[in-house]
Design a protein around this motif. Structure first.
Motif, PDB file in Angstrom:
ATOM      1  N   SER A  22      -8.726   4.022  42.220  1.00 11.43           N
ATOM      2  CA  SER A  22      -9.001   2.581  42.200  1.00 11.43           C
ATOM      3  C   SER A  22      -7.708   1.764  42.126  1.00 11.43           C
ATOM      4  O   SER A  22      -7.750   0.559  41.949  1.00 11.43           O
ATOM      5  CB  SER A  22      -9.916   2.237  41.027  1.00 11.43           C
ATOM      6  OG  SER A  22      -9.328   2.653  39.815  1.00 11.43           O
ATOM      7  N   THR A  31     -11.561  -3.200  48.414  1.00 18.48           N
ATOM      8  CA  THR A  31     -12.617  -4.212  48.386  1.00 18.48           C
ATOM      9  C   THR A  31     -12.625  -5.011  49.685  1.00 18.48           C
ATOM     10  O   THR A  31     -13.684  -5.226  50.294  1.00 18.48           O
ATOM     11  CB  THR A  31     -12.409  -5.168  47.185  1.00 18.48           C
ATOM     12  OG1 THR A  31     -12.411  -4.397  45.986  1.00 18.48           O
ATOM     13  CG2 THR A  31     -13.499  -6.217  47.114  1.00 18.48           C
ATOM     14  N   ARG A  37     -16.690   6.754  39.107  1.00 13.72           N
ATOM     15  CA  ARG A  37     -16.878   5.302  39.007  1.00 13.72           C
ATOM     16  C   ARG A  37     -17.373   4.742  40.339  1.00 13.72           C
ATOM     17  O   ARG A  37     -16.965   5.215  41.404  1.00 13.72           O
ATOM     18  CB  ARG A  37     -15.505   4.710  38.646  1.00 13.72           C
ATOM     19  CG  ARG A  37     -15.465   3.230  38.528  1.00 13.72           C
ATOM     20  CD  ARG A  37     -14.063   2.790  38.111  1.00 13.72           C
ATOM     21  NE  ARG A  37     -13.890   1.389  38.419  1.00 13.72           N
ATOM     22  CZ  ARG A  37     -12.727   0.769  38.444  1.00 13.72           C
ATOM     23  NH1 ARG A  37     -11.625   1.437  38.166  1.00 13.72           N
ATOM     24  NH2 ARG A  37     -12.659  -0.504  38.724  1.00 13.72           N
ATOM     25  N   GLU A  49     -18.173   0.795  42.252  1.00 11.70           N
ATOM     26  CA  GLU A  49     -18.023  -0.659  42.134  1.00 11.70           C
ATOM     27  C   GLU A  49     -18.866  -1.333  43.201  1.00 11.70           C
ATOM     28  O   GLU A  49     -18.650  -1.071  44.392  1.00 11.70           O
ATOM     29  CB  GLU A  49     -16.564  -1.063  42.369  1.00 11.70           C
ATOM     30  CG  GLU A  49     -15.593  -0.724  41.277  1.00 11.70           C
ATOM     31  CD  GLU A  49     -15.615  -1.732  40.142  1.00 11.70           C
ATOM     32  OE1 GLU A  49     -15.978  -2.910  40.380  1.00 11.70           O
ATOM     33  OE2 GLU A  49     -15.292  -1.341  39.014  1.00 11.70           O
TER      34      GLU A  49
END
Ligand code: SF4
Length: 164
Positions: free
Chosen positions: A79, A86, A114, A116
């Motif tokens: 990340s 994104t 994880r 998102e």
């Protein structure tokens, strides 16, 4: 969006010089271990549920949620490049939106266990359009932007090219 790919968007938010180098098909070090691991992750992670879909110049991994909605999932090693990841995913969502397809996005970082969620909205759409304008401007130049030492250089597959 013609001619612009998610890869350009990704690089734009890391290093504009990389955008130009990619646009000239200057291929980075294929032996670079960061690239190998990225390729492996892309091929293996979530292999059972994903389906790669090609749309114009865009390739994306899609999965369908339990609710039956279309989810565009992007698997990343880390990340650390969250902004790039994104915006790249938003670019895919925007490309689908132009074609009349509603989808939501999900960034996945299997090593970090994880996920998102990523949603397109008016502000992000405007930011994306500006990025595309800037990318076109960079590509139109005869020479690349000068290299600038940034924290990503150490892991960049172009590092030998820029700093040898
Ligand atoms: S080594 Fe640094 S300056 Fe060169 S392309 Fe990579 S990130 Fe950009």
């Amino acid at each position: 969006m013609q001619g612009i790919t998610g890869t350009f968007i990704w690089y734009y938010y890391i290093c504009r010089r990389e955008v130009w180098l990619m646009s000239r098909q200057i291929v980075p070090d294929q032996q670079d271990e960061n690239m190998d691991w990225g390729r492996f992750l892309h091929e293996q992670a979530y292999a059972r549920e994903k389906k790669e879909v090609a749309w114009e110049s865009v390739k994306m991994d899609t999965v369908t949620s339990k609710q039956g909605e279309l989810v565009v999932a992007e698997v990343k090693k880390t990340s650390s490049y969250l902004k790039s990841a994104t915006m790249q995913l938003l670019f895919y969502l925007y490309t689908l939106k132009i074609a009349g397809i509603d989808a939501r996005g999900e960034l996945r970082f299997p090593e970090e266990r994880r996920k998102e969620p990523v949603q397109l909205d008016a502000a992000r759409e405007a930011e994306l359009q500006e990025a595309v304008r800037q990318i076109r401007h960079i590509i139109d130049q005869d020479v690349p932007p000068k290299p600038e030492k940034i924290k990503f250089c150490g892991k960049c597959a172009y590092r030998e090219f820029c700093w040898a």
